[in-house]
Design a protein around this motif. Sequence first.
Motif, PDB file in Angstrom:
ATOM      1  N   ALA A 110     -10.917  55.860  21.805  1.00 39.51           N
ATOM      2  CA  ALA A 110     -10.735  54.893  22.894  1.00 39.51           C
ATOM      3  C   ALA A 110     -11.746  53.760  22.855  1.00 39.51           C
ATOM      4  CB  ALA A 110     -10.812  55.622  24.240  1.00 39.51           C
ATOM      5  N   ASN A 111     -12.913  53.982  22.263  1.00 42.41           N
ATOM      6  CA  ASN A 111     -13.960  52.963  22.237  1.00 42.41           C
ATOM      7  C   ASN A 111     -14.142  52.337  20.853  1.00 42.41           C
ATOM      8  OD1 ASN A 111     -14.681  53.239  25.003  1.00 42.41           O
ATOM      9  ND2 ASN A 111     -15.818  55.108  24.501  1.00 42.41           N
ATOM     10  N   ASP A 112     -13.085  52.341  20.076  1.00 40.28           N
ATOM     11  CA  ASP A 112     -13.140  51.691  18.772  1.00 40.28           C
ATOM     12  C   ASP A 112     -13.081  50.181  18.991  1.00 40.28           C
ATOM     13  OD1 ASP A 112     -12.146  50.429  16.284  1.00 40.28           O
ATOM     14  OD2 ASP A 112     -12.008  52.479  15.549  1.00 40.28           O
ATOM     15  N   TYR A 113     -14.227  49.494  18.794  1.00 41.85           N
ATOM     16  CA  TYR A 113     -14.309  48.082  19.146  1.00 41.85           C
ATOM     17  C   TYR A 113     -13.395  47.220  18.294  1.00 41.85           C
ATOM     18  CZ  TYR A 113     -18.410  49.885  21.559  1.00 41.85           C
ATOM     19  OH  TYR A 113     -19.245  50.622  22.354  1.00 41.85           O
ATOM     20  N   GLN A 114     -13.235  47.571  17.036  1.00 44.02           N
ATOM     21  CA  GLN A 114     -12.330  46.802  16.186  1.00 44.02           C
ATOM     22  C   GLN A 114     -10.901  46.936  16.669  1.00 44.02           C
ATOM     23  OE1 GLN A 114     -12.827  44.673  12.979  1.00 44.02           O
ATOM     24  NE2 GLN A 114     -11.125  44.189  14.342  1.00 44.02           N
ATOM     25  N   ALA A 115     -10.487  48.154  17.016  1.00 46.97           N
ATOM     26  CA  ALA A 115      -9.129  48.357  17.514  1.00 46.97           C
ATOM     27  C   ALA A 115      -8.918  47.654  18.843  1.00 46.97           C
ATOM     28  CB  ALA A 115      -8.837  49.850  17.652  1.00 46.97           C
ATOM     29  N   LEU A 116      -9.940  47.651  19.708  1.00 48.36           N
ATOM     30  CA  LEU A 116      -9.848  46.905  20.966  1.00 48.36           C
ATOM     31  C   LEU A 116      -9.645  45.418  20.692  1.00 48.36           C
ATOM     32  CD1 LEU A 116     -12.701  48.665  22.960  1.00 48.36           C
ATOM     33  CD2 LEU A 116     -10.277  48.653  23.607  1.00 48.36           C
ATOM     34  N   ALA A 117     -10.395  44.905  19.719  1.00 48.94           N
ATOM     35  CA  ALA A 117     -10.266  43.489  19.372  1.00 48.94           C
ATOM     36  C   ALA A 117      -8.892  43.184  18.800  1.00 48.94           C
ATOM     37  CB  ALA A 117     -11.356  43.100  18.374  1.00 48.94           C
ATOM     38  N   TRP A 118      -8.403  44.069  17.935  1.00 53.46           N
ATOM     39  CA  TRP A 118      -7.073  43.847  17.358  1.00 53.46           C
ATOM     40  C   TRP A 118      -5.992  43.862  18.433  1.00 53.46           C
ATOM     41  CZ3 TRP A 118      -8.229  47.676  12.828  1.00 53.46           C
ATOM     42  CH2 TRP A 118      -8.701  46.946  11.726  1.00 53.46           C
ATOM     43  N   LYS A 119      -6.071  44.839  19.337  1.00 54.65           N
ATOM     44  CA  LYS A 119      -5.056  44.893  20.389  1.00 54.65           C
ATOM     45  C   LYS A 119      -5.185  43.683  21.308  1.00 54.65           C
ATOM     46  CE  LYS A 119      -2.838  47.745  23.885  1.00 54.65           C
ATOM     47  NZ  LYS A 119      -2.809  49.028  24.623  1.00 54.65           N
ATOM     48  N   GLY A 120      -6.424  43.292  21.596  1.00 55.73           N
ATOM     49  CA  GLY A 120      -6.616  42.102  22.414  1.00 55.73           C
ATOM     50  C   GLY A 120      -6.020  40.869  21.771  1.00 55.73           C
ATOM     51  N   GLU A 121      -6.229  40.706  20.473  1.00 59.40           N
ATOM     52  CA  GLU A 121      -5.641  39.568  19.769  1.00 59.40           C
ATOM     53  C   GLU A 121      -4.116  39.631  19.812  1.00 59.40           C
ATOM     54  OE1 GLU A 121      -5.719  37.258  15.461  1.00 59.40           O
ATOM     55  OE2 GLU A 121      -6.627  39.247  15.619  1.00 59.40           O
ATOM     56  N   ALA A 122      -3.565  40.837  19.593  1.00 62.90           N
ATOM     57  CA  ALA A 122      -2.113  40.994  19.614  1.00 62.90           C
ATOM     58  C   ALA A 122      -1.533  40.595  20.970  1.00 62.90           C
ATOM     59  CB  ALA A 122      -1.740  42.436  19.287  1.00 62.90           C
ATOM     60  N   LEU A 123      -2.190  41.016  22.043  1.00 62.68           N
ATOM     61  CA  LEU A 123      -1.717  40.665  23.386  1.00 62.68           C
ATOM     62  C   LEU A 123      -1.858  39.172  23.645  1.00 62.68           C
ATOM     63  CD1 LEU A 123      -3.235  43.675  25.372  1.00 62.68           C
ATOM     64  CD2 LEU A 123      -0.831  43.321  24.774  1.00 62.68           C
ATOM     65  N   ALA A 124      -2.968  38.589  23.190  1.00 64.22           N
ATOM     66  CA  ALA A 124      -3.171  37.155  23.378  1.00 64.22           C
ATOM     67  C   ALA A 124      -2.102  36.345  22.661  1.00 64.22           C
ATOM     68  CB  ALA A 124      -4.563  36.759  22.886  1.00 64.22           C
ATOM     69  N   ARG A 125      -1.767  36.771  21.455  1.00 65.36           N
ATOM     70  CA  ARG A 125      -0.741  36.063  20.683  1.00 65.36           C
ATOM     71  C   ARG A 125       0.629  36.161  21.343  1.00 65.36           C
ATOM     72  NH1 ARG A 125      -2.641  32.738  16.437  1.00 65.36           N
ATOM     73  NH2 ARG A 125      -4.479  33.746  15.523  1.00 65.36           N
ATOM     74  N   GLN A 126       0.796  37.196  22.173  1.00 62.89           N
ATOM     75  CA  GLN A 126       2.047  37.357  22.909  1.00 62.89           C
ATOM     76  C   GLN A 126       1.943  36.776  24.322  1.00 62.89           C
ATOM     77  OE1 GLN A 126       4.036  41.406  21.978  1.00 62.89           O
ATOM     78  NE2 GLN A 126       1.882  41.717  21.374  1.00 62.89           N
ATOM     79  N   GLU A 127       0.861  35.997  24.546  1.00 59.62           N
ATOM     80  CA  GLU A 127       0.601  35.291  25.812  1.00 59.62           C
ATOM     81  C   GLU A 127       0.445  36.237  26.996  1.00 59.62           C
ATOM     82  OE1 GLU A 127       3.483  32.193  26.307  1.00 59.62           O
ATOM     83  OE2 GLU A 127       2.956  31.216  24.423  1.00 59.62           O
ATOM     84  N   ARG A 128      -0.084  37.421  26.722  1.00 57.80           N
ATOM     85  CA  ARG A 128      -0.408  38.377  27.793  1.00 57.80           C
ATOM     86  C   ARG A 128      -1.931  38.305  27.980  1.00 57.80           C
ATOM     87  NH1 ARG A 128       2.628  43.353  25.088  1.00 57.80           N
ATOM     88  NH2 ARG A 128       1.524  44.572  26.682  1.00 57.80           N
ATOM     89  N   TYR A 129      -2.359  37.165  28.547  1.00 58.73           N
ATOM     90  CA  TYR A 129      -3.760  36.784  28.490  1.00 58.73           C
ATOM     91  C   TYR A 129      -4.681  37.675  29.319  1.00 58.73           C
ATOM     92  CZ  TYR A 129      -1.900  32.600  26.268  1.00 58.73           C
ATOM     93  OH  TYR A 129      -1.251  31.730  25.419  1.00 58.73           O
ATOM     94  N   GLU A 130      -4.250  38.069  30.510  1.00 59.97           N
ATOM     95  CA  GLU A 130      -5.121  38.887  31.353  1.00 59.97           C
ATOM     96  C   GLU A 130      -5.369  40.262  30.722  1.00 59.97           C
ATOM     97  OE1 GLU A 130      -3.958  39.119  35.413  1.00 59.97           O
ATOM     98  OE2 GLU A 130      -3.895  36.943  35.702  1.00 59.97           O
ATOM     99  N   GLU A 131      -4.302  40.875  30.208  1.00 58.62           N
ATOM    100  CA  GLU A 131      -4.465  42.152  29.511  1.00 58.62           C
ATOM    101  C   GLU A 131      -5.366  41.996  28.298  1.00 58.62           C
ATOM    102  OE1 GLU A 131      -0.647  44.536  29.021  1.00 58.62           O
ATOM    103  OE2 GLU A 131       0.133  42.543  29.549  1.00 58.62           O
TER     104      GLU A 131
END
Length: 211
Positions: A149-170
Amino acid sequence: MIPWLIQAPAVQVEAADPGLKIAALQKAQQWGALSDYFETLTPKQRGANLAAWLQALQRAERWPRLLEICDAVIPQLEAKSGPKLTIPRLERAQALSALNRHAEAEAAHEENGKLGYSDGFINACVEARNAQDWPGLERCSQAILSTKANDYQALAWKGEALARQERYEEAAHLLRQAVAGDPNQAMDWNNLGRCLNASHAWAEAVTALDK
């Protein structure tokens, strides 16, 4: 032993004990010569030394031939068992990555992750980014987070994926966790800044982008 497969373009030569020459070429790390030698052997001899053949092709970076062999042998290995984690599956995914066939490589690495390979989902995330497959990046990064759950790289990847899908708050929520855990990743700060900018959090966006 796997009596199969693609006929070599060269005339096959029956060797009394190819294992000795294979071992000698492996020890000398003459991967190109070993790859060439395998093309002179019979299908039965190649099948009996499959792991060594795939290793030689991989080390010699003969990616098209490696992919060809893996595509041929995997269905035979799995005819009775169904999908399972094997050296040909791992080598196939690597060959697709090396050939820049990113979408196919992503799928192959993801399947390896589902079959239990520890780096499968990590490699799938790399290929998803290369393919700009943002739903795929979200899916594969979440697979990592489901066990770490605290894998920082995976958090960053998921954050980028959500941002690219314009789900900015998530996305911003995850990216804040990523940069808190590893503040030295410029791309993560950039993605966070983009999310904050889209959410009109101007001051925080400036701070993130300055990072």
